[in-house]
Scaffold this motif. Structure first.
Motif, mmCIF file in Angstrom:
data_model
loop_
_atom_site.group_PDB
_atom_site.id
_atom_site.type_symbol
_atom_site.label_atom_id
_atom_site.label_comp_id
_atom_site.label_asym_id
_atom_site.label_seq_id
_atom_site.Cartn_x
_atom_site.Cartn_y
_atom_site.Cartn_z
ATOM 1 N N VAL A 79 0.870 -1.178 0.000
ATOM 2 C CA VAL A 79 0.000 0.000 0.000
ATOM 3 C C VAL A 79 0.903 1.224 0.000
ATOM 4 C CG1 VAL A 79 -1.799 1.279 1.217
ATOM 5 C CG2 VAL A 79 -1.768 -1.228 1.326
ATOM 6 N N PRO A 80 0.866 2.042 -1.047
ATOM 7 C CA PRO A 80 1.704 3.247 -1.062
ATOM 8 C C PRO A 80 1.227 4.247 -0.016
ATOM 9 C CG PRO A 80 0.160 3.296 -2.880
ATOM 10 C CD PRO A 80 0.013 1.943 -2.241
ATOM 11 N N ARG A 81 2.039 5.234 0.248
ATOM 12 C CA ARG A 81 1.675 6.264 1.222
ATOM 13 C C ARG A 81 0.358 6.914 0.801
ATOM 14 N NH1 ARG A 81 5.822 11.009 3.348
ATOM 15 N NH2 ARG A 81 4.292 12.188 4.594
ATOM 16 N N THR A 82 -0.645 6.759 1.651
ATOM 17 C CA THR A 82 -2.007 7.150 1.293
ATOM 18 C C THR A 82 -2.698 7.787 2.484
ATOM 19 O OG1 THR A 82 -2.117 5.218 -0.182
ATOM 20 C CG2 THR A 82 -4.203 6.282 0.371
ATOM 21 N N ALA A 83 -3.490 8.814 2.234
ATOM 22 C CA ALA A 83 -4.257 9.462 3.294
ATOM 23 C C ALA A 83 -5.329 8.527 3.834
ATOM 24 C CB ALA A 83 -4.895 10.747 2.770
ATOM 25 N N VAL A 84 -5.556 8.588 5.144
ATOM 26 C CA VAL A 84 -6.600 7.784 5.782
ATOM 27 C C VAL A 84 -7.456 8.684 6.665
ATOM 28 C CG1 VAL A 84 -5.323 5.614 5.736
ATOM 29 C CG2 VAL A 84 -5.059 7.163 7.692
ATOM 30 N N GLY A 85 -8.623 8.174 7.018
ATOM 31 C CA GLY A 85 -9.538 8.927 7.852
ATOM 32 C C GLY A 85 -9.575 8.404 9.271
ATOM 33 N N GLY A 86 -9.983 9.276 10.177
ATOM 34 C CA GLY A 86 -10.150 8.881 11.560
ATOM 35 C C GLY A 86 -11.469 8.167 11.783
ATOM 36 N N HIS A 87 -11.513 7.274 12.790
ATOM 37 C CA HIS A 87 -12.713 6.528 13.165
ATOM 38 C C HIS A 87 -13.330 5.865 11.925
ATOM 39 C CE1 HIS A 87 -15.668 5.273 15.998
ATOM 40 N NE2 HIS A 87 -16.651 6.052 15.561
ATOM 41 N N ALA A 88 -12.481 5.098 11.205
ATOM 42 C CA ALA A 88 -12.917 4.510 9.937
ATOM 43 C C ALA A 88 -12.165 3.216 9.650
ATOM 44 C CB ALA A 88 -12.690 5.499 8.790
ATOM 45 N N ALA A 89 -12.799 2.334 8.884
ATOM 46 C CA ALA A 89 -12.149 1.135 8.373
ATOM 47 C C ALA A 89 -11.559 1.470 7.011
ATOM 48 C CB ALA A 89 -13.149 -0.012 8.261
ATOM 49 N N ASN A 90 -10.272 1.763 6.979
ATOM 50 C CA ASN A 90 -9.594 2.156 5.750
ATOM 51 C C ASN A 90 -9.088 0.899 5.046
ATOM 52 O OD1 ASN A 90 -9.302 5.306 6.115
ATOM 53 N ND2 ASN A 90 -8.802 4.391 8.106
ATOM 54 N N GLY A 91 -9.739 0.537 3.936
ATOM 55 C CA GLY A 91 -9.427 -0.703 3.234
ATOM 56 C C GLY A 91 -8.631 -0.465 1.971
ATOM 57 N N PHE A 92 -7.735 -1.428 1.658
ATOM 58 C CA PHE A 92 -6.875 -1.329 0.480
ATOM 59 C C PHE A 92 -6.722 -2.706 -0.153
ATOM 60 C CE2 PHE A 92 -5.587 1.697 3.716
ATOM 61 C CZ PHE A 92 -5.569 2.903 3.028
ATOM 62 N N GLU A 93 -7.058 -2.823 -1.428
ATOM 63 C CA GLU A 93 -6.772 -4.059 -2.158
ATOM 64 C C GLU A 93 -5.316 -4.057 -2.578
ATOM 65 O OE1 GLU A 93 -10.184 -6.340 -4.475
ATOM 66 O OE2 GLU A 93 -9.990 -4.270 -5.160
ATOM 67 N N THR A 94 -4.705 -5.233 -2.630
ATOM 68 C CA THR A 94 -3.312 -5.354 -3.062
ATOM 69 C C THR A 94 -3.237 -6.292 -4.249
ATOM 70 O OG1 THR A 94 -2.880 -7.161 -1.521
ATOM 71 C CG2 THR A 94 -2.502 -4.931 -0.713
ATOM 72 N N ALA A 95 -2.157 -6.177 -5.007
ATOM 73 C CA ALA A 95 -2.068 -6.944 -6.250
ATOM 74 C C ALA A 95 -0.654 -7.460 -6.476
ATOM 75 C CB ALA A 95 -2.504 -6.079 -7.426
#
Length: 369
Positions: free
Chosen positions: A160-176
């Motif tokens: 997962v590259p450097r990416t903005a995320v949110g507070g109080h959240a399920a931050n999901g990322f697919e990988t390949a």
């Protein structure tokens, strides 16, 4: 393909009531896969550069994060996650942290595997979450020490590259990245708190280890078994029956809702590889008034093979380990059928790989190196 939502920015301060009422989350396409960072499987957080406010081990707690508004300790609000201190700049002329400044944690996966998706959960970290995160992976000995992983020359692959995320959240990322990995490095920029880390993917078992064992549990998650489909997951997941050890409570197995028709429930599993099952264990531990009444087990060799009977429909007792010796052809899929509904704590299928099954696993292990 299901679109994955992106969350950024802080959440509103907690104002009372249900702390999850304003939680940001959604169904993600990969969360049905095994969590390779499940503490119950043997994963661990082996190091972190800072854990001043909250311990790194909280990242892998299986249960969802809790929040108690009045729970304060000597260092402030006690948070159910990993939280680092606030970073500062070098001096009064530059009080802010540099762009590259970050905190990190090293995670040992429970077994080598392919990572298909990552969830960086910032539940209850509303204004003290990281601004950005990144995730890297490497392949090493499962017993590698932190200094081994942090040494010069270790190859880290970006998931997962450097990416903005949110507070109080399920931050999901697919990988390949189609490779097997054993360790992750979770980075947060510049600092902050993360409640949970989930690493969903596929276990890639070491064929040399399984061959050395000879007889092992062919459906165990740690050996490469996996749920493929299920009729009902109302109360709990079909992953639970193939976790290590015995169940700890009723919710630690697979339980369906009460049927009001004449059907039955079932769960289908992929085995570690083509193998011969010689003994079956069906455990209804902690299911006392809601255990399945009967169970049957079918096997299939190949994606299009015909289903054959491993265990006929057999009565089950509540809160009991049932053991059966069987003699059946090789299979690489099984289907557990329960009648009419209810709960199963654990399923164990003791046997060994066939020559063809072992050879296929060895090729896959090499291809994913």
């Amino acid at each position: 393909m299901t679109a994955i939502p992106r969350y950024t920015g802080a959440a509103q301060p907690y104002s009372g009531g249900d702390p999850y009422a304003d939680y940001r989350g959604a169904d993600l396409p990969f969360t049905g896969l095994a969590d390779l960072a499940d503490r119950r499987l043997g994963a661990g957080v082996i190091a972190a550069n800072d854990e001043f406010f909250a311990e790194r081990e909280n990242l892998l707690v299986p249960e969802r994060p809790e929040f108690r508004a009045e729970h304060f300790g000597h260092k402030g609000q006690v948070m159910d996650g990993w939280e680092t201190r606030r970073r500062r700049g070098a001096d009064a002329a530059g009080p802010h942290p540099a762009d590259a400044d970050h905190d990190w944690a090293l995670i040992r996966l429970a077994a080598p595997g392919i990572v298909r998706g990552v969830v960086v959960d910032t539940a209850h970290f509303r204004g003290n979450h990281p601004q950005q995160i990144a995730v890297e992976a490497t392949c090493a000995s499962l017993s590698a020490a932190p200094e081994d992983l942090l040494a010069d020359g270790v190859e880290w692959t970006e998931l997962v590259p450097r990416t903005a995320v949110g507070g109080h959240a399920a931050n999901g990322f697919e990988t390949a990245v189609e490779r097997r990995f054993t360790h992750l490095r979770l980075k947060q920029f510049p600092d902050g708190g993360i409640a949970r880390l989930r690493v969903h993917g596929e276990v890639v078992p070491d064929p040399a280890w399984l061959t050395a064992l000879g007889t092992f549990d062919l459906v165990a998650l740690e050996n490469g078994g996996a749920p493929e489909d299920v009729s009902d997951r109302f109360y709990s997941s079909p992953v639970n029956p193939i976790l290590p050890g015995t169940s700890r409570r009723m919710g630690d197995g697979w339980e369906t809702r009460r049927r009001r028709d004449k059907g039955h429930d079932w769960a289908r599993y992929r085995l570690a590889g083509q193998g011969t099952v010689r003994a079956v264990e069906i455990d209804t531990g902690y299911y006392k008034g809601n255990a399945a009444g009967w169970a049957a087990l079918l096997g299939r060799d190949g994606e299009d093979g015909e289903w054959f009977e491993i265990l006929p429909r057999t009565p089950l007792q509540p809160d009991t380990v049932h053991r059966f010796v069987v003699g059946v052809p090789p299979a690489n899929h099984v289907r557990l059928e329960i009648y009419p509904d209810g709960g199963i704590a654990r399923l164990r299928l003791w046997g060994s790989l066939t020559g063809a099954g072992a050879a296929l696993l060895a090729r896959r292990w090499a291809e994913l190196a």
